[in-house]
Design a protein around this motif. Structure first.
Motif, PDB file in Angstrom:
ATOM      1  N   ARG A 189       3.032  11.799  -8.645  1.00 26.69           N
ATOM      2  CA  ARG A 189       2.301  12.275  -7.436  1.00 26.69           C
ATOM      3  C   ARG A 189       1.958  11.156  -6.312  1.00 26.69           C
ATOM      4  O   ARG A 189       1.886  11.702  -5.238  1.00 26.69           O
ATOM      5  CB  ARG A 189       0.991  13.096  -7.819  1.00 26.69           C
ATOM      6  N   ARG A 190       2.015  10.153  -6.803  1.00 25.80           N
ATOM      7  CA  ARG A 190       1.734   9.200  -5.875  1.00 25.80           C
ATOM      8  C   ARG A 190       2.475   7.678  -6.322  1.00 25.80           C
ATOM      9  O   ARG A 190       3.043   7.375  -7.671  1.00 25.80           O
ATOM     10  CB  ARG A 190       0.189   8.667  -5.937  1.00 25.80           C
ATOM     11  N   THR A 191       2.850   6.871  -5.619  1.00 28.13           N
ATOM     12  CA  THR A 191       3.602   5.630  -5.977  1.00 28.13           C
ATOM     13  C   THR A 191       2.582   4.479  -6.290  1.00 28.13           C
ATOM     14  O   THR A 191       1.399   4.583  -5.916  1.00 28.13           O
ATOM     15  CB  THR A 191       4.158   4.828  -4.781  1.00 28.13           C
ATOM     16  N   PRO A 192       2.690   3.542  -7.327  1.00 28.40           N
ATOM     17  CA  PRO A 192       1.879   2.532  -7.538  1.00 28.40           C
ATOM     18  C   PRO A 192       1.175   1.760  -6.252  1.00 28.40           C
ATOM     19  O   PRO A 192       0.119   1.685  -6.507  1.00 28.40           O
ATOM     20  CB  PRO A 192       2.667   1.469  -8.444  1.00 28.40           C
ATOM     21  N   GLU A 193       1.842   1.753  -5.219  1.00 20.26           N
ATOM     22  CA  GLU A 193       1.322   1.043  -4.242  1.00 20.26           C
ATOM     23  C   GLU A 193       0.287   1.786  -3.379  1.00 20.26           C
ATOM     24  O   GLU A 193      -0.709   1.431  -3.005  1.00 20.26           O
ATOM     25  CB  GLU A 193       2.405   0.598  -3.203  1.00 20.26           C
ATOM     26  N   GLN A 194       0.609   3.105  -3.497  1.00 15.12           N
ATOM     27  CA  GLN A 194      -0.210   3.917  -3.003  1.00 15.12           C
ATOM     28  C   GLN A 194      -1.671   3.944  -3.615  1.00 15.12           C
ATOM     29  O   GLN A 194      -2.893   4.140  -3.043  1.00 15.12           O
ATOM     30  CB  GLN A 194       0.294   5.305  -2.803  1.00 15.12           C
ATOM     31  N   ALA A 195      -1.543   4.061  -4.727  1.00 15.21           N
ATOM     32  CA  ALA A 195      -2.482   4.297  -5.791  1.00 15.21           C
ATOM     33  C   ALA A 195      -3.593   3.079  -5.773  1.00 15.21           C
ATOM     34  O   ALA A 195      -4.769   2.808  -5.768  1.00 15.21           O
ATOM     35  CB  ALA A 195      -2.117   4.514  -7.130  1.00 15.21           C
ATOM     36  N   ALA A 196      -2.741   2.062  -5.632  1.00 21.47           N
ATOM     37  CA  ALA A 196      -3.425   0.563  -5.498  1.00 21.47           C
ATOM     38  C   ALA A 196      -4.236   0.533  -4.317  1.00 21.47           C
ATOM     39  O   ALA A 196      -5.546   0.168  -4.211  1.00 21.47           O
ATOM     40  CB  ALA A 196      -2.415  -0.762  -5.627  1.00 21.47           C
ATOM     41  N   MET A 197      -3.738   1.033  -3.339  1.00 25.12           N
ATOM     42  CA  MET A 197      -4.487   1.002  -2.056  1.00 25.12           C
ATOM     43  C   MET A 197      -5.711   2.011  -2.073  1.00 25.12           C
ATOM     44  O   MET A 197      -6.810   1.641  -1.536  1.00 25.12           O
ATOM     45  CB  MET A 197      -3.520   1.607  -0.829  1.00 25.12           C
ATOM     46  N   TYR A 198      -5.590   3.103  -2.494  1.00 25.76           N
ATOM     47  CA  TYR A 198      -6.802   3.886  -2.848  1.00 25.76           C
ATOM     48  C   TYR A 198      -7.907   3.151  -3.356  1.00 25.76           C
ATOM     49  O   TYR A 198      -9.143   3.229  -2.910  1.00 25.76           O
ATOM     50  CB  TYR A 198      -6.453   5.179  -3.553  1.00 25.76           C
ATOM     51  N   MET A 199      -7.544   2.541  -4.634  1.00 23.15           N
ATOM     52  CA  MET A 199      -8.754   1.839  -5.148  1.00 23.15           C
ATOM     53  C   MET A 199      -9.122   0.525  -4.384  1.00 23.15           C
ATOM     54  O   MET A 199     -10.418   0.425  -4.267  1.00 23.15           O
ATOM     55  CB  MET A 199      -8.032   1.214  -6.786  1.00 23.15           C
ATOM     56  N   ALA A 200      -8.318   0.144  -3.678  1.00 23.42           N
ATOM     57  CA  ALA A 200      -8.513  -1.216  -3.006  1.00 23.42           C
ATOM     58  C   ALA A 200      -9.763  -0.841  -1.618  1.00 23.42           C
ATOM     59  O   ALA A 200     -10.652  -1.694  -1.385  1.00 23.42           O
ATOM     60  CB  ALA A 200      -7.403  -1.827  -2.297  1.00 23.42           C
ATOM     61  N   HIS A 201      -9.671   0.490  -1.440  1.00 27.28           N
ATOM     62  CA  HIS A 201     -10.569   0.849  -0.403  1.00 27.28           C
ATOM     63  C   HIS A 201     -12.043   0.864  -0.745  1.00 27.28           C
ATOM     64  O   HIS A 201     -12.913   0.908  -0.059  1.00 27.28           O
ATOM     65  CB  HIS A 201     -10.258   2.380   0.113  1.00 27.28           C
ATOM     66  N   PHE A 202     -12.225   0.938  -1.978  1.00 30.17           N
ATOM     67  CA  PHE A 202     -13.804   1.026  -2.465  1.00 30.17           C
ATOM     68  C   PHE A 202     -14.200  -0.298  -2.924  1.00 30.17           C
ATOM     69  O   PHE A 202     -15.393  -0.335  -2.889  1.00 30.17           O
ATOM     70  CB  PHE A 202     -13.656   2.028  -3.998  1.00 30.17           C
ATOM     71  N   CYS A 203     -13.437  -1.159  -2.800  1.00 31.38           N
ATOM     72  CA  CYS A 203     -13.886  -2.829  -3.346  1.00 31.38           C
ATOM     73  C   CYS A 203     -14.430  -3.118  -1.852  1.00 31.38           C
ATOM     74  O   CYS A 203     -14.221  -3.163  -0.854  1.00 31.38           O
ATOM     75  CB  CYS A 203     -12.551  -3.622  -3.533  1.00 31.38           C
ATOM     76  N   SER A 204     -15.855  -3.568  -1.994  1.00 26.94           N
ATOM     77  CA  SER A 204     -16.726  -3.998  -0.861  1.00 26.94           C
ATOM     78  C   SER A 204     -16.677  -5.049  -0.332  1.00 26.94           C
ATOM     79  O   SER A 204     -17.353  -5.586   0.373  1.00 26.94           O
ATOM     80  CB  SER A 204     -17.999  -3.287  -0.984  1.00 26.94           C
ATOM     81  N   CYS A 205     -16.009  -6.243  -1.193  1.00 31.04           N
ATOM     82  CA  CYS A 205     -16.015  -7.421  -0.640  1.00 31.04           C
ATOM     83  C   CYS A 205     -14.699  -8.197  -0.637  1.00 31.04           C
ATOM     84  O   CYS A 205     -14.395  -9.189  -0.364  1.00 31.04           O
ATOM     85  CB  CYS A 205     -16.692  -8.297  -1.688  1.00 31.04           C
ATOM     86  N   GLY A 206     -13.431  -7.259  -0.843  1.00 27.69           N
ATOM     87  CA  GLY A 206     -12.106  -7.594  -0.605  1.00 27.69           C
ATOM     88  C   GLY A 206     -11.556  -8.494  -1.854  1.00 27.69           C
ATOM     89  O   GLY A 206     -10.408  -8.996  -1.447  1.00 27.69           O
ATOM     90  N   ALA A 207     -12.214  -8.459  -3.001  1.00 26.98           N
ATOM     91  CA  ALA A 207     -11.711  -9.450  -3.942  1.00 26.98           C
ATOM     92  C   ALA A 207     -10.695  -8.544  -4.817  1.00 26.98           C
ATOM     93  O   ALA A 207     -10.090  -9.095  -5.598  1.00 26.98           O
ATOM     94  CB  ALA A 207     -12.636  -9.943  -4.562  1.00 26.98           C
ATOM     95  N   TYR A 208     -10.559  -7.241  -4.595  1.00 27.18           N
ATOM     96  CA  TYR A 208      -9.728  -6.482  -5.471  1.00 27.18           C
ATOM     97  C   TYR A 208      -8.021  -7.245  -4.941  1.00 27.18           C
ATOM     98  O   TYR A 208      -7.960  -7.428  -3.935  1.00 27.18           O
ATOM     99  CB  TYR A 208      -9.781  -5.126  -4.938  1.00 27.18           C
ATOM    100  N   ASN A 209      -7.324  -6.879  -6.176  1.00 23.04           N
ATOM    101  CA  ASN A 209      -6.043  -7.456  -5.959  1.00 23.04           C
ATOM    102  C   ASN A 209      -5.052  -6.340  -6.158  1.00 23.04           C
ATOM    103  O   ASN A 209      -4.669  -5.898  -7.009  1.00 23.04           O
ATOM    104  CB  ASN A 209      -5.835  -8.353  -7.048  1.00 23.04           C
ATOM    105  N   PRO A 210      -4.505  -5.781  -4.905  1.00 23.96           N
ATOM    106  CA  PRO A 210      -3.580  -4.508  -5.036  1.00 23.96           C
ATOM    107  C   PRO A 210      -2.487  -4.815  -5.449  1.00 23.96           C
ATOM    108  O   PRO A 210      -1.799  -4.048  -6.031  1.00 23.96           O
ATOM    109  CB  PRO A 210      -3.556  -4.277  -3.541  1.00 23.96           C
ATOM    110  N   SER A 211      -2.033  -6.128  -5.424  1.00 25.53           N
ATOM    111  CA  SER A 211      -0.774  -6.397  -5.805  1.00 25.53           C
ATOM    112  C   SER A 211      -0.495  -6.271  -7.643  1.00 25.53           C
ATOM    113  O   SER A 211       0.373  -5.900  -7.970  1.00 25.53           O
ATOM    114  CB  SER A 211      -0.269  -7.783  -5.651  1.00 25.53           C
ATOM    115  N   ARG A 212      -1.620  -6.939  -8.028  1.00 26.47           N
ATOM    116  CA  ARG A 212      -2.025  -6.737  -9.591  1.00 26.47           C
ATOM    117  C   ARG A 212      -2.114  -5.674 -10.148  1.00 26.47           C
ATOM    118  O   ARG A 212      -1.449  -4.932 -10.902  1.00 26.47           O
ATOM    119  CB  ARG A 212      -3.130  -7.603  -9.946  1.00 26.47           C
TER     120      ARG A 212
END
Lengths: 225, 273
Positions: A189-212
């Motif tokens: 239903r979504r690509t890994p890149e899209q799914a990673a982006m959704y999760m990164a939106h919730f990280c409030s300090c920018g330390a989330y690693n969308p590449s990993r």
């Protein structure tokens, strides 16, 4: 803030996870630190970070307060580094996230040469941080080891979910969302890149690693219990 | 946190993003509802979701139509289509929940965002942990389980009895009514937070004993615990002492946060008038 210390995984799984962050010490070197923090972030950009962030305003992948419904069909997946740099307006922790050691190490060397006078930390595997410091010819000052999770661990989700969710150490990426994203990638239903982006939106300090996160989600297609 | 029932369309997106699983669709009113006792006021729903400002009546009508036709629709999972979340003014003691759960809010006691601690991250300018010492951070409720202060108090009481000193510049310490006894203020004991960190410092010679004590108490409380151990490196940047003790205790150390040592004290202290 231990938000990057307790990421779940073994040392090998942190091969694409290097966080270099700058923090002013309260009452010690926080006077006039905002330009230094901005400079730290701006210096990171040429080394191609996968995320930047400040603890007050969030990361380079941010939610929208007024999302246009048409955006559903063409969400912007690109990080906005300049918004992070421009947004720093007070003493806070700022972070640059890299998905390879060379970039983190070269950035660390540049930060050392810039002599900002702020406390600089590297969060990754123990060996990875040692190599970064060695490459920058900078002996480590202090080290904080993670002993992992203990206590009522039966309350924790499975390891795939835990690996994705703990990349936001503040707990802003819920286990339910991480599980949903794994399922959606498996369903196609979504690509890994899209799914990673959704999760990164919730990280409030920018330390989330969308590449990993993207790599883990790709792997999760073939993972079984 | 409040969800405006006039705006909510019960799409269910927020039930997944809630860090505590405290949001559900009430089957009677057919709206997303917050379980206030379990909500830790982390604001992940309000801060993390993108907001559209669609007409709720129109969205509900379309949802009913799709449902009748048994059609699965595929909305973005990180969006509140009608911007239904409305933060409430929090009074004491509930405001403590947000201070410990919303990482964007700096702790008043330390001025630091996140969980409000500096630990060894600023050790190059603070000198908080010296050679021969271990700085322990004992974090409760992480990841994603949450904790109430009465459970943290079981640990702080035990640590106090063991003669351990709590870090003064730490949000949990500032909420103690009796630091020497590890007693936390009565009026916040039932408040639930996403996580909270107790910071202590012990001589390396006592580290094993104290970690064993932490293990013992962990078994008596209903949450997870994440321990971090900070240590000062030698002139060559090596740290063998604490590492060796932890390995001997059976820990397989994988990850660390490394203070590179580039900080220096630069604040100008104004002389008293």
């Amino acid at each position: 803030m231990t938000n990057t210390l307790h990421r779940y995984g073994n040392a090998e799984s942190f091969r694409d996870d290097y966080i270099v962050f700058a923090i002013p010490g309260r009452g010690r070197n926080d006077q006039g630190c905002v330009p230094k923090l901005k400079r730290f972030l701006a210096m990171a950009v040429p080394f191609k970070p996968v995320n930047l962030g400040d603890s007050r305003h969030g990361g380079a992948l941010r939610p929208s307060r007024h999302m246009n419904p048409i955006a559903h069909w063409r969400r912007n997946l690109a990080p906005d580094f300049q918004a992070v740099i421009d947004g720093v307006d007070a003493a806070t922790t700022v972070a640059a996230v890299f998905d390879n050691r060379e970039a983190a190490q070269n950035f660390l060397k540049a930060v050392k040469d810039a002599d900002l006078g702020l406390s600089i930390n590297v969060s990754t595997s123990i060996e990875g941080a040692k190599q970064c410091c060695g490459g920058a010819a900078q002996p480590r000052h202090s080290v904080g080891y993670s002993l992992g999770f203990e206590g009522k661990t039966e309350k924790l989700p499975d390891t795939q979910v835990l690996t994705l969710a703990t990349m936001c150490g503040h707990g802003m990426v819920s286990a339910s969302l991480a599980k949903k994203m794994i399922d959606w990638v498996k369903e196609g239903r979504r690509t890994p890149e899209q799914a990673a982006m959704y999760m990164a939106h919730f990280c409030s300090c920018g330390a989330y690693n969308p590449s990993r996160a993207k790599r883990l989600l790709e792997e999760s297609r073939h993972n079984t219990k | 946190m409040k969800i405006n029932p006039d705006k909510c369309v019960a799409c269910g997106n927020c039930t997944y993003v809630c860090t505590m699983g405290a949001i559900y669709i009430d089957p009677v009113i057919k709206r997303a509802t917050v379980d206030n006792d379990e909500c830790v006021e982390c604001y992940a729903c309000f801060n993390g979701m993108s907001q559209e400002h669609l007409n709720p009546t129109l969205v509900r009508m379309m949802r009913r139509l799709f449902q009748m036709m048994r059609l699965r629709f595929d909305p973005e999972p990180d969006v509140c289509p009608t911007a239904a979340f409305e933060p409430e003014e929090l009074a004491w003691p509930r405001v403590v929940r947000r201070a410990f759960s919303d990482p964007r809010v700096p702790h008043e006691s330390t001025g630091v965002e996140g969980r409000g601690t500096e630990e060894v991250k600023t050790n190059d300018v603070s000198g908080r942990v010296q050679r021969g010492e271990a700085g322990l951070t004992i974090e409760f409720g992480r990841p994603g389980v949450g904790v109430r202060f009465h459970e943290i108090q079981r640990m702080t009481r035990a640590l106090a009895q063991a003669g351990v000193a709590f870090e003064k510049k730490n949000p949990v310490t500032t909420l103690m009514s009796d630091v020497a006894a590890g007693e936390i203020r009565q009026d916040i004991l039932n408040e639930k937070v996403l996580s909270a960190i107790v910071e202590i410092k012990v001589p390396i010679a006592r580290m094993e004993e104290i970690i064993a004590l932490v293990h013992e108490i962990e078994g008596q409380i209903d949450t997870v615990v994440a321990i971090g151990v900070g240590a000062r490196c030698d002139e060559d940047g090596e740290e063998h002492e604490v590492f060796a003790v932890l390995e001997r205790m059976g820990y397989k150390l994988e990850r660390a946060k490394t203070n590179v040592g580039l900080g220096r004290v630069s604040n100008v202290i104004q002389p008293a008038q």
